[in-house]
Every structure is written in C-alpha cells, then in structure tokens.
Scaffold this active site. Structure first.
Site, mmCIF file in Angstrom:
data_model
loop_
_atom_site.group_PDB
_atom_site.id
_atom_site.type_symbol
_atom_site.label_atom_id
_atom_site.label_comp_id
_atom_site.label_asym_id
_atom_site.label_seq_id
_atom_site.Cartn_x
_atom_site.Cartn_y
_atom_site.Cartn_z
ATOM 1 C CG ASP A 162 -1.701 1.223 1.435
ATOM 2 O OD1 ASP A 162 -1.714 2.090 0.530
ATOM 3 O OD2 ASP A 162 -2.339 1.354 2.503
ATOM 4 C CE LYS A 176 -1.748 6.947 -3.340
ATOM 5 N NZ LYS A 176 -2.190 5.967 -2.330
ATOM 6 C CD GLU A 229 -5.162 3.612 -2.610
ATOM 7 O OE1 GLU A 229 -6.067 4.354 -2.184
ATOM 8 O OE2 GLU A 229 -4.021 4.021 -2.866
ATOM 9 C CG ASP A 250 -10.449 5.070 1.160
ATOM 10 O OD1 ASP A 250 -10.186 5.700 2.201
ATOM 11 O OD2 ASP A 250 -9.567 4.604 0.411
#
Ligand code: AMP
Length: 533
Positions: A10, A72, A149, A172
């Site tokens: 992850d 990211k 994800e 999420d």
C-alpha cells in the site's frame, strides 16, 4: 535466492505498508525499524543519498527543504520536485520508498523479492498509474501488478468474511480525499461497477472547521486574528485535529495550548472546551458533501440503496461517529468498520498477489503435502519418497478475478426514436468497442445528428443523454444510399470516443465524452491478464 512470494504494497500518501501471505495467514510485515507502517517521507543527506521513512521524518525539522512528503499527490502529474537545485521526477521519489520496503522485506525473508502488487487510488489516471508502475520498476521489482485500493479493501473483507454474493460499497474517507466504489462479488470475481469521489474533501476540512470556530472565539474575546499568522494557524490546526480525533470517542474535549504563538509581541494561548454536539453542528455541511459521491456512485452503478448488502468503511475519517451514522442512515445498512483501516489495503494486495494467480502455481504431492516452490516440492519427493512414482500435481491458484465493466449500455438514437445500443451493459472494458452502420432517411440529406445516450430503456430519450454531434458534408444522394459507420470505443481511462464516417465520401466527425462511463480504468491486474476475462 529469489523468493516465490509477492509483496502486497500500500503505497500511501502519508504512510506505506506491506503485507505477505505466511502459511494460511495474511500478515503485515514490519520494516527494519520494527514498525508495520513506514512514513512516506524521503529526504536527502549531505552526500545526496536518500533517507526514507522514520529516519527521514526524524531529520525533517533540521532539513525542511530537503524533505519530501505526500509525493503521491504529484506522481504522474508532470510536476517535478526541486531539491538543492536538482529536479526529481515524483516516480523517482516514490521509487525510494518502494526500494526501502523491498529491502526491509528482503532482510526479513532472507531472500530477494521481485514481485509486487502495488495499490493505487481508483481515481488515478492512466498517467498516474504508469508513473506508479515505473516507480516500482525503478525500485527493482520485475513483476508488478497494480490494484485499485478499494478493490484491495474488498478482497481483504471477502477473505475475512468469507466470499459471498454481494453488492459492496467501499467508502474510503481519508485525510484529503473521499472515494466511493461499488463492487459486486460473485463466484470469486470482484467486479468494479463504479467509483466516484471528491478529491477536495477529507479529514483536514474537519480540522479546519475547528480552527475557524476557535479562531472566531479568540477574535471575539480578545480581538486577535490568529489566522493571519501562519505559525499560529498551523499550531491551531494540529490542536484541532487532536480534538477531532478525541471527539470520535468522547462527548467533550479540551483544546489547551499555553503558547500557540505570538501576535504583535503578545503571547496567544488557547483554552477551549469543544463538545461533540458543537463539532457536529459546525461540520454539518461537510457531512452533507460526504454523501454526494455515495449517491453518485450508486446512481452510476445503476443500483439503489436497497441493492447494497455491505458497506465497508476505510480511512481515518470514517472513525467519526457522525459519518458512520450518516452513511448508515442513507444506505440502511450498518457499515462495517475495518479494524485496521490503515492496513486493510496492504493485506488485500497480498491476498490478491496470492490468489489471483500472480503467484501462479502450487505443487501438491500425491501424498497430500503442498509446496509453494518447485524446488521445495522436488526436495520433498527426493527425501520422503525417493521415487518418481509420486507424480507431480500442479495446481493453479487463480482464485480471485478482478474486472471492470461498462455499467450502462451506450448507444445512439435512430429515426423512430428508439435506442440503438453499440456497447452493451456488462461488457468488460478491455473489449468495449462497437460499430454500427446507419444511413440517411431523406433524399439529399447532407447532415446527420449523432446523439450519445447511456441507459437501458428502448426509447432513447428515456435514457441519459451524454452528448451529441453533427456529421456534415454527406454528399447529396437518395435516402438510404450513404453508409455512415459509427464507432463507440472506450479507452484505458474510461473515456468514450465516438467517431462517424461516411465510408464512400469524405465526411467524418468525432466526439470525446469525458465523463467516465465505466467502473474504472482497466489497469487492475493487467499483468495477470485477468481484466475482462
Ligand atoms: P487516512 O488518510 O486514511 O490515514 O486518514 C487520515 C485522516 O483520518 C486524518 O484527517 C485524521 O485526522 C483522520 N482520523 C484518524 N483517526 C481518526 C479518528 N479516530 N477520528 C476522526 N478522524 C480520524
């Protein structure tokens, strides 16, 4: 030696984690500092060598200009990162994080690890995914699978709960973004129906609401504008975040800081009580916004709340009770809190690596013992049986398939007003292309309107109209003579391209429908060639 195992990674905005299958269990792997999560922080020492994770975090106060966080957010966007006058590609920085994870996993296993399943947000564009893949290549992995994800979370959930036929919503809600995915699980196939989200809504907005509230009180009481000073604002923000986290379990909390900073030589302190009720009333609009992507995702998936069997809550911001209640009220389903919201994605990636066929084979001896590696199997046959009559049985382990599909049929309107489908609902997006031929209905007709609709109704107008364009320049001819070729094609980013062409003449036209018409882009598991299979 090269390990047979594949790492589930992850690669997070603030923290990264890795997981591995050990025996029948999926486990987080600790890094060399003994922690399950590695801060996604990279800095460079005086020699220009990279320092990653906790060590980079520790060096950050002394090296603010040479410390890179939240890389990211920039990967695959074309932005570069500047350090000491040198520009780095974000993929190179992400590669440093992956390199550390790889090295730490190798020192734990005592073997080289070359295979990885790396997770990416569902909303990542093809460029962002490509850059993530490149980062993994730079880090030295040579067999790389990217996995969404929410799909990873769904797989970990499926593993825990036992795979069942169900419609699953993965909600999420993290620090900076909200992502909602609707998936269908059946026969060990995870089908991503849709994803929707808000890239500008997250936990930090709730922190900011507290900041504004407390700043208003200070201004009202003492006439000091604490928001004008960056340092005070930053300090107040971290107080706000702690208060918010407290209020997930307590009905009331204190914000106490004797030295928030100085304004015009005057020391500013904070001593405030904040109740959960007040917090909830100042964040009501944020909770309302947090519902919109859920409505949108279900709508796009052509599902209603009645279809939803399970709601999986992932991400730190789903710890807020009011969020849980709001999602429960809306869906009518008691959401499932994941106990380890920060680890479920890595675990899902490791499970996918094992079960999708990324680790392809298992060797089972006729005596019943099984082995991951051919070498171990052969040693066993030699040692235990010493004979060739124990024939080798090789089993494929591809238990999980992930695919993305077109969630609503796409087509155009023909003369009688009916809906003519070019791409059927349920088509795997890797195969999503359709061509049909049309003609004119009037003599000397030189233009033709191409309307693009999405839906299942046989009357075009009852469906959702996405766009339209007009093909011009068709040579004059009797009705029915020209042949107009119309093609619908969905690209890797889920964008629909429509082209129309007079095959005997020069007339041609095209249209791009930017709206994402599929669950997601097809990079899920593309290395294992299971998308759309
Ligand atoms: P993530 O990106 O999933 O790590 O989520 C980070 C966000 O979750 C941050 O905004 C945190 O403040 C928030 N968060 C973490 N724990 C809690 C909690 N117990 N209650 C409310 N928010 C939390």
């Amino acid at each position: 030696m090269v390990s047979e195992k594949a790492l589930g990674i992850d690669l997070g905005t603030t923290n990264s984690g890795m997981a591995l299958i050990e025996g029948d269990d999926v486990q987080m792997l600790q890094n060399n500092e003994g922690e399950p999560l590695t801060p996604s922080v990279v800095s460079f020492d005086d020699d220009g060598d990279p320092v990653v994770g906790r060590r980079a975090e520790n060096r950050a106060p002394a090296n603010p200009d040479r410390t890179i966080r939240t890389i990211k957010r920039h990967i695959g966007t074309g932005d570069g990162v500047e350090i000491d006058g040198e520009s780095y590609d974000p993929a190179e920085i992400s590669a440093e994080i992956l390199r550390k994870l790889k090295a730490d996993a190798e020192s734990y296993l005592g073997e080289e690890v070359t295979r990885a399943v790396v997770t990416v947000p569902a909303y990542f564009t093809a460029d962002q995914k490509k850059a993530t893949r490149r980062a993994a290549e730079l880090a030295g992995f040579d067999e790389i699978t990217l996995l969404n994800e929410p799909t990873a979370a769904a797989i970990a959930h499926g593993y825990d709960a036992g795979l069942d036929e169900e419609t699953l919503v993965v909600y999420d809600f993290g620090g900076g973004t909200l992502d909602v995915s609707v998936l269908e699980i059946a026969d060990d196939t995870f089908t991503i129906l849709t994803t929707s989200g808000d890239n500008h809504l997250g936990g930090t907005d709730f922190d900011e609401a507290i900041v504004e509230h407390v700043a208003d009180r200070i201004e009202g009481d003492r006439g000091i504008d604490v928001l004008a000073a960056d340092e005070l604002r930053a300090n107040l923000r971290s107080l706000g975040e702690s208060a918010k986290i407290d209020l997930s379990t307590a009905a009331e909390t204190e914000l106490i800081e004797p030295l928030l900073g100085q304004v015009d030589g005057e020391i500013v302190d904070v001593e405030e009580t904040l109740t959960r009720d007040t917090f909830e009333s100042i964040t009501e609009d944020l909770r309302e916004r947090a519902l919109a992507p859920l409505e949108q995702a279900l709508d796009d998936a052509d599902r209603t709340t009645r279809d939803v069997d399970t709601v999986l809550l992932v991400g730190g911001s789903t710890r807020m009770p009011a969020i849980q209640e709001r999602v429960a009220d809306y869906t009518g389903v008691d959401p499932e809190l994941t106990f380890e919201p920060d680890k479920i994605v890595a675990k899902g990636a490791a499970l996918y690596a094992e079960k999708s066929g990324a680790v392809e084979e298992q060797y089972a001896c006729t005596c019943g013992e099984t082995f991951d590696a051919r070498e171990a199997f052969q040693n066993h046959v030699d040692d235990a049986h010493g004979a060739a009559d124990h024939a080798e049985k090789v089993e494929e382990r591809g238990e999980i398939t992930v695919k993305s599909i077109v969630t609503r049929s796409l087509g155009t309107r023909v003369k009688d007003g009916s809906f003519n489908v070019l791409i059927e609902k349920g088509t795997p997006i890797t195969e999503a292309t359709g061509t049909k031929y049309y003609t004119t209905t009037r003599d000397d007709q030189t233009i033709m309107a191409i309307d693009v609709f999405q839906g299942e109704h046989e009357t075009a107008r009852e469906n959702e109209k996405l766009d339209e364009f007009t093909l011009t320049g068709i040579p004059e001819a009797p009705a029915g003579d020209p042949t107009i070729e119309v093609t619908f094609r969905i690209d890797d980013d889920g964008i629909l391209h429509v082209t129309a062409e007079d095959i005997d003449g020069d007339a041609e036209g095209s249209l791009t429908v930017e709206q994402n018409v599929t669950g997601t882009s097809p990079d899920d598991g593309s290395d294992t060639a299971q998308v759309g299979s």
